[in-house]
Motif scaffolding. Structure first.
Motif, PDB file in Angstrom:
ATOM      1  N   MET A   1       0.835  -1.200   0.000  1.00  0.00           N
ATOM      2  CA  MET A   1       0.000   0.000   0.000  1.00  0.00           C
ATOM      3  C   MET A   1       0.876   1.260   0.000  1.00  0.00           C
ATOM      4  N   LYS A   2       0.549   2.208  -0.883  1.00  0.00           N
ATOM      5  CA  LYS A   2       1.261   3.472  -0.957  1.00  0.00           C
ATOM      6  C   LYS A   2       0.741   4.419   0.130  1.00  0.00           C
ATOM      7  N   VAL A   3       1.646   5.239   0.670  1.00  0.00           N
ATOM      8  CA  VAL A   3       1.295   6.132   1.768  1.00  0.00           C
ATOM      9  C   VAL A   3       1.676   7.567   1.411  1.00  0.00           C
ATOM     10  N   ILE A   4       0.712   8.474   1.558  1.00  0.00           N
ATOM     11  CA  ILE A   4       0.967   9.904   1.407  1.00  0.00           C
ATOM     12  C   ILE A   4       0.863  10.546   2.782  1.00  0.00           C
ATOM     13  N   LEU A   5       1.897  11.276   3.164  1.00  0.00           N
ATOM     14  CA  LEU A   5       1.930  11.973   4.451  1.00  0.00           C
ATOM     15  C   LEU A   5       1.645  13.451   4.201  1.00  0.00           C
ATOM     16  N   ILE A   6       0.644  13.986   4.915  1.00  0.00           N
ATOM     17  CA  ILE A   6       0.212  15.367   4.707  1.00  0.00           C
ATOM     18  C   ILE A   6       0.298  16.125   6.020  1.00  0.00           C
ATOM     19  N   ASN A   7       0.955  17.267   5.997  1.00  0.00           N
ATOM     20  CA  ASN A   7       1.069  18.116   7.182  1.00  0.00           C
ATOM     21  C   ASN A   7      -0.031  19.176   7.154  1.00  0.00           C
ATOM     22  N   ILE A   8      -0.938  19.119   8.128  1.00  0.00           N
ATOM     23  CA  ILE A   8      -2.019  20.101   8.233  1.00  0.00           C
ATOM     24  C   ILE A   8      -1.861  20.830   9.560  1.00  0.00           C
ATOM     25  N   PHE A   9      -1.473  22.098   9.516  1.00  0.00           N
ATOM     26  CA  PHE A   9      -1.249  22.780  10.793  1.00  0.00           C
ATOM     27  C   PHE A   9      -2.181  23.961  11.035  1.00  0.00           C
ATOM     28  N   ASP A  10      -3.024  24.319  10.048  1.00  0.00           N
ATOM     29  CA  ASP A  10      -4.006  25.372  10.330  1.00  0.00           C
ATOM     30  C   ASP A  10      -5.249  25.164   9.481  1.00  0.00           C
ATOM     31  N   SER A  11      -6.266  25.983   9.762  1.00  0.00           N
ATOM     32  CA  SER A  11      -7.567  25.803   9.118  1.00  0.00           C
ATOM     33  C   SER A  11      -7.513  26.090   7.620  1.00  0.00           C
ATOM     34  N   ASN A  12      -6.583  26.924   7.177  1.00  0.00           N
ATOM     35  CA  ASN A  12      -6.458  27.184   5.743  1.00  0.00           C
ATOM     36  C   ASN A  12      -6.075  25.927   4.980  1.00  0.00           C
ATOM     37  N   MET A  13      -5.187  25.119   5.583  1.00  0.00           N
ATOM     38  CA  MET A  13      -4.804  23.871   4.934  1.00  0.00           C
ATOM     39  C   MET A  13      -5.975  22.888   4.902  1.00  0.00           C
ATOM     40  N   THR A  14      -6.742  22.875   5.974  1.00  0.00           N
ATOM     41  CA  THR A  14      -7.935  22.023   6.003  1.00  0.00           C
ATOM     42  C   THR A  14      -8.883  22.413   4.884  1.00  0.00           C
ATOM     43  N   ARG A  15      -9.092  23.708   4.725  1.00  0.00           N
ATOM     44  CA  ARG A  15      -9.968  24.217   3.668  1.00  0.00           C
ATOM     45  C   ARG A  15      -9.417  23.902   2.291  1.00  0.00           C
ATOM     46  N   ASN A  16      -8.092  24.097   2.102  1.00  0.00           N
ATOM     47  CA  ASN A  16      -7.483  23.925   0.785  1.00  0.00           C
ATOM     48  C   ASN A  16      -7.418  22.469   0.335  1.00  0.00           C
ATOM     49  N   ILE A  17      -7.398  21.531   1.296  1.00  0.00           N
ATOM     50  CA  ILE A  17      -7.152  20.134   0.945  1.00  0.00           C
ATOM     51  C   ILE A  17      -8.257  19.206   1.427  1.00  0.00           C
ATOM     52  N   LEU A  18      -8.482  19.182   2.730  1.00  0.00           N
ATOM     53  CA  LEU A  18      -9.352  18.149   3.299  1.00  0.00           C
ATOM     54  C   LEU A  18     -10.835  18.401   3.040  1.00  0.00           C
ATOM     55  N   ARG A  19     -11.221  19.645   2.868  1.00  0.00           N
ATOM     56  CA  ARG A  19     -12.637  19.934   2.616  1.00  0.00           C
ATOM     57  C   ARG A  19     -12.867  20.259   1.138  1.00  0.00           C
ATOM     58  N   THR A  20     -12.170  19.545   0.283  1.00  0.00           N
ATOM     59  CA  THR A  20     -12.323  19.720  -1.160  1.00  0.00           C
ATOM     60  C   THR A  20     -12.562  18.370  -1.818  1.00  0.00           C
ATOM     61  N   GLN A  21     -12.883  18.420  -3.103  1.00  0.00           N
ATOM     62  CA  GLN A  21     -13.072  17.181  -3.858  1.00  0.00           C
ATOM     63  C   GLN A  21     -11.760  16.402  -3.982  1.00  0.00           C
ATOM     64  N   VAL A  22     -10.637  17.097  -3.842  1.00  0.00           N
ATOM     65  CA  VAL A  22      -9.332  16.421  -3.931  1.00  0.00           C
ATOM     66  C   VAL A  22      -9.243  15.313  -2.885  1.00  0.00           C
ATOM     67  N   PHE A  23      -9.584  15.650  -1.658  1.00  0.00           N
ATOM     68  CA  PHE A  23      -9.512  14.681  -0.578  1.00  0.00           C
ATOM     69  C   PHE A  23     -10.484  13.530  -0.828  1.00  0.00           C
ATOM     70  N   PRO A 146       6.280   6.561   4.547  1.00  0.00           N
ATOM     71  CA  PRO A 146       5.600   7.253   3.443  1.00  0.00           C
ATOM     72  C   PRO A 146       6.319   7.103   2.105  1.00  0.00           C
ATOM     73  N   ASP A 147       5.502   7.086   1.044  1.00  0.00           N
ATOM     74  CA  ASP A 147       6.036   7.070  -0.314  1.00  0.00           C
ATOM     75  C   ASP A 147       6.067   8.472  -0.913  1.00  0.00           C
ATOM     76  N   LEU A 148       5.283   9.377  -0.319  1.00  0.00           N
ATOM     77  CA  LEU A 148       5.205  10.750  -0.816  1.00  0.00           C
ATOM     78  C   LEU A 148       4.907  11.677   0.363  1.00  0.00           C
ATOM     79  N   ILE A 149       5.599  12.801   0.404  1.00  0.00           N
ATOM     80  CA  ILE A 149       5.333  13.838   1.394  1.00  0.00           C
ATOM     81  C   ILE A 149       4.641  14.987   0.680  1.00  0.00           C
ATOM     82  N   PHE A 150       3.483  15.390   1.200  1.00  0.00           N
ATOM     83  CA  PHE A 150       2.792  16.562   0.648  1.00  0.00           C
ATOM     84  C   PHE A 150       2.940  17.715   1.628  1.00  0.00           C
ATOM     85  N   SER A 151       3.591  18.770   1.163  1.00  0.00           N
ATOM     86  CA  SER A 151       3.883  19.936   1.991  1.00  0.00           C
ATOM     87  C   SER A 151       2.989  21.089   1.548  1.00  0.00           C
TER      88      SER A 151
END
Length: 255
Positions: A1-23, A146-151
């Motif tokens: 299984m491939k693993v992507i590691l994502i660093n989320i440290f504020d609400s803007n990142m949550t909005r930009n990534i986790l609360r979108t169709q991308v996620f 992780p296989d990929l780090i998303f910054s």
């Protein structure tokens, strides 16, 4: 299984990534696991909202930036030789007189002056990463492999630590420019990722011109949190929308 590691440290990142169709798309990819790192005080809330069979929410290491890391970040921010960066120096952040305290102001202007020279920028990108403590993430890397780090910002201390450790371990990295003004005021691209996501063509051109990043490794994505407006299928019918807000169906609605 491939693993992507994502660093989320504020609400803007949550909005930009986790609360979108991308996620939503990523969660449905077979054989893919997402590991989301969040501040420990927010872990419980993020677990409740985002955890799933292939989504793990874990706490970021509790490691405030050291003095040398803070100074390195200060140097990075003020080595961006743009009008916007100069405005920040002149306007300041903390001093009551409307600018940085005099010693910091002089140092900031010194690095701003140096920032116009390509040879200085190359040297800074070689030397300044040395001061960041990537070892804070060793345990995290060993646990999830992780296989990929998303910054998602590239310029926070944890993003720099993650990128540094990933480069050392030869793990692929993708970064994102958080907002339209970051490259001209905050993001020195200290440790350039393997791939870069930007919102617009203008930001792409700034990444090439200001950040000296190769154009061929840049993806122009649009602004992720605005995807919902481009979706031809609105989530509610007119009747459902009016009922939800207790509006009169016989009247026209102006938004």
């Amino acid at each position: 299984m491939k693993v992507i590691l994502i660093n989320i440290f504020d609400s803007n990142m949550t909005r930009n990534i986790l609360r979108t169709q991308v996620f939503g798309v990523l969660r449905k990819v077979p054989g893919l696991r997402l590991v989301i790192l969040v501040p420990s005080v927010k872990k419980e809330a993020y677990v409740k909202e985002f955890s799933a069979d292939n989504v793990i929410v874990d706490a970021l290491p509790k490691a405030a930036p050291s003095r040398i890391e803070s100074f390195a970040l200060f140097v990075c921010h003020h080595s961006i030789h743009t009008h916007a960066a100069r405005q920040l120096i002149e306007g300041g952040w903390s001093a009551e007189e409307g600018r940085l305290p005099l010693p910091k102001y002089v140092i900031a202007r010194f690095f701003f002056f140096l920032g116009q020279f390509r040879v200085y920028r190359k040297i800074a990108r070689k030397i300044l990463p040395i001061f960041f403590q990537e070892n804070f993430f060793e345990e995290t890397f060993n646990r999830y492999k992780p296989d990929l780090i998303f910054s998602p910002t590239i310029y926070s201390e944890n993003d720099i630590r993650l990128l540094k450790l990933a480069k050392k371990k030869k793990i692929k990295t993708v970064g994102m420019i958080k907002s339209w003004d970051n490259l001209s005021s905050k993001d020195f691209l200290l440790i350039p990722p393997d791939g870069l996501v930007v919102h617009t063509e203008l930001v792409r051109d700034e990444a090439v011109r200001v950040g000296e990043y190769p154009r061929e490794h840049i993806l122009v994505s649009g602004i992720p949190q605005y995807d919902v407006y481009a979706n031809p299928v609105f989530p509610l019918s007119r009747e459902e929308l009016f009922q939800y807000f207790k509006l009169d169906l016989s009247k026209k609605l102006v938004l």
